[in-house]
Write a protein that holds these residues in place. Structure first.
Motif, PDB file in Angstrom:
ATOM      1  N   ILE A 138       0.838  -1.207   0.000  1.00 49.78           N
ATOM      2  CA  ILE A 138       0.000   0.000   0.000  1.00 49.78           C
ATOM      3  C   ILE A 138       0.869   1.252   0.000  1.00 49.78           C
ATOM      4  CG2 ILE A 138      -1.633   1.335   1.391  1.00 49.78           C
ATOM      5  CD1 ILE A 138      -2.657  -1.495   2.399  1.00 49.78           C
ATOM      6  N   LYS A 139       1.931   1.230   0.801  1.00 48.17           N
ATOM      7  CA  LYS A 139       2.832   2.383   0.898  1.00 48.17           C
ATOM      8  C   LYS A 139       3.467   2.690  -0.453  1.00 48.17           C
ATOM      9  CE  LYS A 139       6.266   4.240   4.100  1.00 48.17           C
ATOM     10  NZ  LYS A 139       7.130   3.947   5.261  1.00 48.17           N
ATOM     11  N   SER A 140       3.900   1.661  -1.171  1.00 47.81           N
ATOM     12  CA  SER A 140       4.525   1.880  -2.478  1.00 47.81           C
ATOM     13  C   SER A 140       3.516   2.403  -3.495  1.00 47.81           C
ATOM     14  CB  SER A 140       5.178   0.591  -2.988  1.00 47.81           C
ATOM     15  OG  SER A 140       4.207  -0.393  -3.246  1.00 47.81           O
ATOM     16  N   GLN A 141       2.258   1.917  -3.392  1.00 49.35           N
ATOM     17  CA  GLN A 141       1.211   2.395  -4.294  1.00 49.35           C
ATOM     18  C   GLN A 141       0.912   3.873  -4.041  1.00 49.35           C
ATOM     19  OE1 GLN A 141       1.040  -0.066  -6.709  1.00 49.35           O
ATOM     20  NE2 GLN A 141      -1.156   0.170  -6.685  1.00 49.35           N
ATOM     21  N   MET A 142       0.858   4.249  -2.752  1.00 48.27           N
ATOM     22  CA  MET A 142       0.572   5.643  -2.404  1.00 48.27           C
ATOM     23  C   MET A 142       1.704   6.565  -2.856  1.00 48.27           C
ATOM     24  SD  MET A 142      -1.111   5.038   1.391  1.00 48.27           S
ATOM     25  CE  MET A 142      -1.738   6.706   1.663  1.00 48.27           C
ATOM     26  N   ALA A 143       2.941   6.052  -2.790  1.00 44.02           N
ATOM     27  CA  ALA A 143       4.097   6.852  -3.204  1.00 44.02           C
ATOM     28  C   ALA A 143       4.018   7.216  -4.689  1.00 44.02           C
ATOM     29  CB  ALA A 143       5.385   6.097  -2.907  1.00 44.02           C
ATOM     30  N   GLN A 144       3.433   6.301  -5.488  1.00 48.28           N
ATOM     31  CA  GLN A 144       3.298   6.564  -6.921  1.00 48.28           C
ATOM     32  C   GLN A 144       2.379   7.754  -7.193  1.00 48.28           C
ATOM     33  OE1 GLN A 144       2.245   3.064  -9.167  1.00 48.28           O
ATOM     34  NE2 GLN A 144       3.782   1.811  -8.149  1.00 48.28           N
ATOM     35  N   TYR A 145       1.486   8.030  -6.239  1.00 45.35           N
ATOM     36  CA  TYR A 145       0.562   9.150  -6.396  1.00 45.35           C
ATOM     37  C   TYR A 145       0.993  10.359  -5.556  1.00 45.35           C
ATOM     38  CZ  TYR A 145      -2.446   5.811  -8.762  1.00 45.35           C
ATOM     39  OH  TYR A 145      -2.942   4.885  -9.635  1.00 45.35           O
ATOM     40  N   GLY A 146       2.277  10.359  -5.143  1.00 46.79           N
ATOM     41  CA  GLY A 146       2.840  11.517  -4.460  1.00 46.79           C
ATOM     42  C   GLY A 146       2.648  11.550  -2.962  1.00 46.79           C
ATOM     43  N   HIS A 147       1.986  10.525  -2.396  1.00 49.56           N
ATOM     44  CA  HIS A 147       1.784  10.489  -0.946  1.00 49.56           C
ATOM     45  C   HIS A 147       2.944   9.696  -0.343  1.00 49.56           C
ATOM     46  CE1 HIS A 147       0.087  10.694   2.877  1.00 49.56           C
ATOM     47  NE2 HIS A 147      -1.088  10.084   2.717  1.00 49.56           N
ATOM     48  N   MET A 148       4.002  10.395   0.002  1.00 48.86           N
ATOM     49  CA  MET A 148       5.262   9.729   0.354  1.00 48.86           C
ATOM     50  C   MET A 148       5.322   9.232   1.801  1.00 48.86           C
ATOM     51  SD  MET A 148       6.583   9.979  -2.584  1.00 48.86           S
ATOM     52  CE  MET A 148       8.193   9.272  -2.262  1.00 48.86           C
ATOM     53  N   ASN A 149       4.605   9.890   2.704  1.00 43.21           N
ATOM     54  CA  ASN A 149       4.727   9.524   4.122  1.00 43.21           C
ATOM     55  C   ASN A 149       3.363   9.305   4.779  1.00 43.21           C
ATOM     56  OD1 ASN A 149       7.692   9.757   4.495  1.00 43.21           O
ATOM     57  ND2 ASN A 149       7.302  11.894   3.913  1.00 43.21           N
ATOM     58  N   PRO A 150       2.658   8.236   4.399  1.00 48.01           N
ATOM     59  CA  PRO A 150       1.363   7.959   5.042  1.00 48.01           C
ATOM     60  C   PRO A 150       1.558   7.614   6.515  1.00 48.01           C
ATOM     61  CG  PRO A 150       2.037   6.098   3.694  1.00 48.01           C
ATOM     62  CD  PRO A 150       3.014   7.198   3.420  1.00 48.01           C
ATOM     63  N   THR A 151       0.572   7.949   7.336  1.00 48.82           N
ATOM     64  CA  THR A 151       0.653   7.632   8.764  1.00 48.82           C
ATOM     65  C   THR A 151       0.369   6.161   8.986  1.00 48.82           C
ATOM     66  OG1 THR A 151      -1.692   8.065   9.156  1.00 48.82           O
ATOM     67  CG2 THR A 151      -0.169   9.949   9.317  1.00 48.82           C
ATOM     68  N   GLU A 152       0.771   5.664  10.140  1.00 47.18           N
ATOM     69  CA  GLU A 152       0.511   4.257  10.485  1.00 47.18           C
ATOM     70  C   GLU A 152      -0.997   4.001  10.542  1.00 47.18           C
ATOM     71  OE1 GLU A 152       1.051   0.332  11.274  1.00 47.18           O
ATOM     72  OE2 GLU A 152       2.545   1.806  10.604  1.00 47.18           O
ATOM     73  N   GLU A 153      -1.747   5.012  10.992  1.00 46.62           N
ATOM     74  CA  GLU A 153      -3.207   4.857  11.067  1.00 46.62           C
ATOM     75  C   GLU A 153      -3.810   4.689   9.671  1.00 46.62           C
ATOM     76  OE1 GLU A 153      -7.168   7.156  12.858  1.00 46.62           O
ATOM     77  OE2 GLU A 153      -5.178   8.106  12.980  1.00 46.62           O
ATOM     78  N   GLU A 154      -3.315   5.478   8.704  1.00 45.83           N
ATOM     79  CA  GLU A 154      -3.800   5.351   7.319  1.00 45.83           C
ATOM     80  C   GLU A 154      -3.506   3.962   6.772  1.00 45.83           C
ATOM     81  OE1 GLU A 154      -3.542   9.537   4.963  1.00 45.83           O
ATOM     82  OE2 GLU A 154      -1.637   8.855   5.809  1.00 45.83           O
ATOM     83  N   LEU A 155      -2.266   3.510   6.974  1.00 47.94           N
ATOM     84  CA  LEU A 155      -1.872   2.181   6.484  1.00 47.94           C
ATOM     85  C   LEU A 155      -2.705   1.089   7.154  1.00 47.94           C
ATOM     86  CD1 LEU A 155       2.017   2.578   6.429  1.00 47.94           C
ATOM     87  CD2 LEU A 155       0.491   2.542   4.460  1.00 47.94           C
ATOM     88  N   GLU A 156      -2.946   1.237   8.446  1.00 47.12           N
ATOM     89  CA  GLU A 156      -3.716   0.242   9.196  1.00 47.12           C
ATOM     90  C   GLU A 156      -5.151   0.156   8.673  1.00 47.12           C
ATOM     91  OE1 GLU A 156      -4.274  -2.685  12.104  1.00 47.12           O
ATOM     92  OE2 GLU A 156      -2.389  -1.632  11.652  1.00 47.12           O
ATOM     93  N   ASN A 157      -5.758   1.312   8.440  1.00 47.51           N
ATOM     94  CA  ASN A 157      -7.152   1.333   7.970  1.00 47.51           C
ATOM     95  C   ASN A 157      -7.293   0.725   6.572  1.00 47.51           C
ATOM     96  OD1 ASN A 157      -8.034   2.566  10.312  1.00 47.51           O
ATOM     97  ND2 ASN A 157      -7.911   4.641   9.483  1.00 47.51           N
ATOM     98  N   ILE A 158      -6.375   1.101   5.687  1.00 47.83           N
ATOM     99  CA  ILE A 158      -6.443   0.562   4.312  1.00 47.83           C
ATOM    100  C   ILE A 158      -6.156  -0.929   4.327  1.00 47.83           C
ATOM    101  CG2 ILE A 158      -5.475   0.676   1.981  1.00 47.83           C
ATOM    102  CD1 ILE A 158      -4.816   3.639   2.539  1.00 47.83           C
ATOM    103  N   SER A 159      -5.155  -1.343   5.109  1.00 46.66           N
ATOM    104  CA  SER A 159      -4.800  -2.760   5.196  1.00 46.66           C
ATOM    105  C   SER A 159      -5.968  -3.593   5.707  1.00 46.66           C
ATOM    106  CB  SER A 159      -3.590  -2.942   6.120  1.00 46.66           C
ATOM    107  OG  SER A 159      -3.307  -4.301   6.308  1.00 46.66           O
ATOM    108  N   THR A 160      -6.683  -3.082   6.707  1.00 48.73           N
ATOM    109  CA  THR A 160      -7.844  -3.802   7.258  1.00 48.73           C
ATOM    110  C   THR A 160      -8.906  -4.011   6.192  1.00 48.73           C
ATOM    111  OG1 THR A 160      -7.433  -2.899   9.467  1.00 48.73           O
ATOM    112  CG2 THR A 160      -9.644  -3.751   9.040  1.00 48.73           C
ATOM    113  N   ARG A 161      -9.127  -2.970   5.364  1.00 49.33           N
ATOM    114  CA  ARG A 161     -10.123  -3.110   4.286  1.00 49.33           C
ATOM    115  C   ARG A 161      -9.664  -4.138   3.247  1.00 49.33           C
ATOM    116  NH1 ARG A 161     -10.451   2.594   4.592  1.00 49.33           N
ATOM    117  NH2 ARG A 161      -9.321   2.869   2.627  1.00 49.33           N
ATOM    118  N   VAL A 162      -8.386  -4.077   2.894  1.00 55.16           N
ATOM    119  CA  VAL A 162      -7.841  -5.011   1.898  1.00 55.16           C
ATOM    120  C   VAL A 162      -7.968  -6.454   2.393  1.00 55.16           C
ATOM    121  CG1 VAL A 162      -5.705  -5.815   0.804  1.00 55.16           C
ATOM    122  CG2 VAL A 162      -6.242  -3.371   0.831  1.00 55.16           C
ATOM    123  N   LEU A 163      -7.625  -6.670   3.662  1.00 55.49           N
ATOM    124  CA  LEU A 163      -7.642  -8.032   4.210  1.00 55.49           C
ATOM    125  C   LEU A 163      -9.054  -8.542   4.482  1.00 55.49           C
ATOM    126  CD1 LEU A 163      -4.560  -7.916   6.619  1.00 55.49           C
ATOM    127  CD2 LEU A 163      -4.679  -8.647   4.240  1.00 55.49           C
ATOM    128  N   GLY A 164     -10.034  -7.674   4.298  1.00 60.31           N
ATOM    129  CA  GLY A 164     -11.423  -8.123   4.393  1.00 60.31           C
ATOM    130  C   GLY A 164     -11.869  -8.858   3.143  1.00 60.31           C
TER     131      GLY A 164
END
Length: 440
Positions: free
Chosen positions: A371-397
């Protein structure tokens, strides 16, 4: 119920299942009594239908259903308890004299068994592990591209050898009409260059398409046509010139370094080239790793010898799909899938012997990296741990995503195992030579 196994040979067996009336009768009677309580049959009050009538109407279907459930449950339990490593699924043997009117039933199933074999990662002949290095030529070309990309466009009065020319290609017969910008530095045809050089805005020149560009794919893009058409095209096209520019390269200064790498991270041309080299080689690792994974896989398949229950597998392929196959079709499918099946068995053995496991926590961390590498491609270089956690939870659903990530992670673990234990020979090459050697 009695289940026995007859070993035909090392790769084939027959399991016999004997089911008696005592095994199913209580269950069948209970279901029929439940039917009796709920049945609505004209002439009888609800719950008062004679059991004999219920048996006559539903008895055979209930019997068949319950015996089949009993058969499948106990057969699967037997295979698990006996630790039989079967390929495909058990195949029921045809019985011409089978009769559901009997009280006791005998069933037979053919089994295809996984072979016993050893896997040796230390193959006699080493597998080449390519280490792709960014050489001076590649780095200089990348610097030149960056300077062009961030440089200034200066208008010119006539076309020169370093010009970028905007205009429209036309050929009525071939239905070509496409406005584009071409760089003279990318034109291969000397006649084409000579035709363009000296031209001015408003001029229309005629150029041959065959061998026009140094890279073949550029012709399709310039003419706005499909690649397969461009490959065969050998016609003259007109080119009407709308605009002529020269690109002044950007200076290698702090302003450019900050744009490219963030403020203060790079402060000289030498540091810029070192960063380009580092980033390029990191990207190349994916390609060299995939090549290594493929090559070790092929080597293991070639070097690990074992027999498969081929005839059983052909029979299983024949009946396991949505539509039954002929003998010939099943044989063809087996030939296509044999190599993949061999590697599945080899991989399974390596996973077991080396205790390779994928845990849910590992999948979660792996997904965050993705997810972090995908976000970096769109210019979001430093996502917070909370952002990563929320997106990861949705993906793993999504179970399909979990399966895909799990397979990718196991593939990475297999690659790490190969790097650690296989007989490898590291070979440093430029990217250009990697393409030549790896895909010759």
């Amino acid at each position: 119920m009695n289940i026995t196994k007859e070993q035909i040979d090392k790769l084939n067996a027959v399991v016999k299942v004997a089911i008696t009336k005592d095994d199913y009768q209580d269950k069948v009677n209970k279901i029929l009594n439940d039917y009796r309580k709920q049945a609505n049959i004209p002439g009888f009050r609800k719950g008062q239908v004679p059991i004999g009538l219920i048996k006559k109407q539903y008895g055979k279907a209930v019997l068949v259903d319950e015996v089949n459930k009993l058969l499948q449950d106990n057969l699967n339990k037997y295979l698990t308890e006996e630790k039989l490593d079967v390929l495909g699924n058990p195949l029921p043997k045809a019985q011409d004299d089978f009769d559901w009117n009997n009280e006791n039933f005998d069933f037979e199933f053919e089994l295809g068994l996984a072979p016993e074999f050893d896997v040796n990662l230390k193959t006699k002949k080493p597998v080449v592990q390519f280490k792709i290095v960014a050489d001076k030529k590649m780095i200089d070309e990348q610097v030149e591209r960056i300077q062009k990309q961030y440089g200034k466009m200066l208008s010119q009065t006539e076309v020169k050898k370093n010009s970028e020319v905007t205009g429209t290609f036309k050929n009525e017969a071939e239905e070509i009409e496409n406005k584009t910008t071409i760089e003279l530095s990318k034109i291969k045809s000397k006649k084409g260059i000579d035709t363009l050089v000296g031209s001015k805005v408003g001029d229309t020149v005629t150029i041959k398409t065959k061998g026009l560009f140094k890279e073949d794919y550029l012709l399709a893009s310039a003419l706005g046509i499909a690649n397969d058409k461009a490959e065969k095209l050998n016609v003259e096209v007109s080119f009407n010139i709308d605009e002529i520019n020269e690109r002044e390269p950007a200076e290698l200064n702090q302003e450019l370094f900050d744009k490219l790498f963030g403020e203060g991270n790079v402060s000289s041309a030498a540091e810029m080239k070192a960063k380009i080299k580092e980033d390029s080689e990191k990207q190349f690792e994916q390609q060299s790793d995939q090549k290594l994974l493929n090559d070790v896989t092929e080597k293991l398949i070639d070097d690990t010898k074992f027999e498969l229950p081929a005839e059983f597998l052909k029979k299983w392929i024949q009946v396991s799909g949505e539509n039954p196959l002929t003998d010939e079709q099943a044989s063809e499918e087996y030939e296509k899938s044999e190599k993949g099946l061999r590697y599945q068995l080899i991989e399974g053995k390596l996973i077991k012997e080396n205790d390779l496991q994928v845990t849910l926590d590992e999948i979660k961390e792996f997904s965050k990296g993705f997810i972090k590498s995908q976000m970096a491609q769109y210019g979001h270089m430093n996502p917070t741990e909370e952002e990563l956690e929320n997106i990861s939870t949705r993906v793993l659903g999504n179970q399909e995503e979990v399966k895909r990530l799990s397979e990718q992670l196991m593939s990475q673990k297999m690659l790490d195992l190969f790097k650690e234990k296989s007989n490898l020979k590291v070979k440093e090459v430029s990217y250009e030579n990697f393409i030549k050697e790896a895909y010759k």
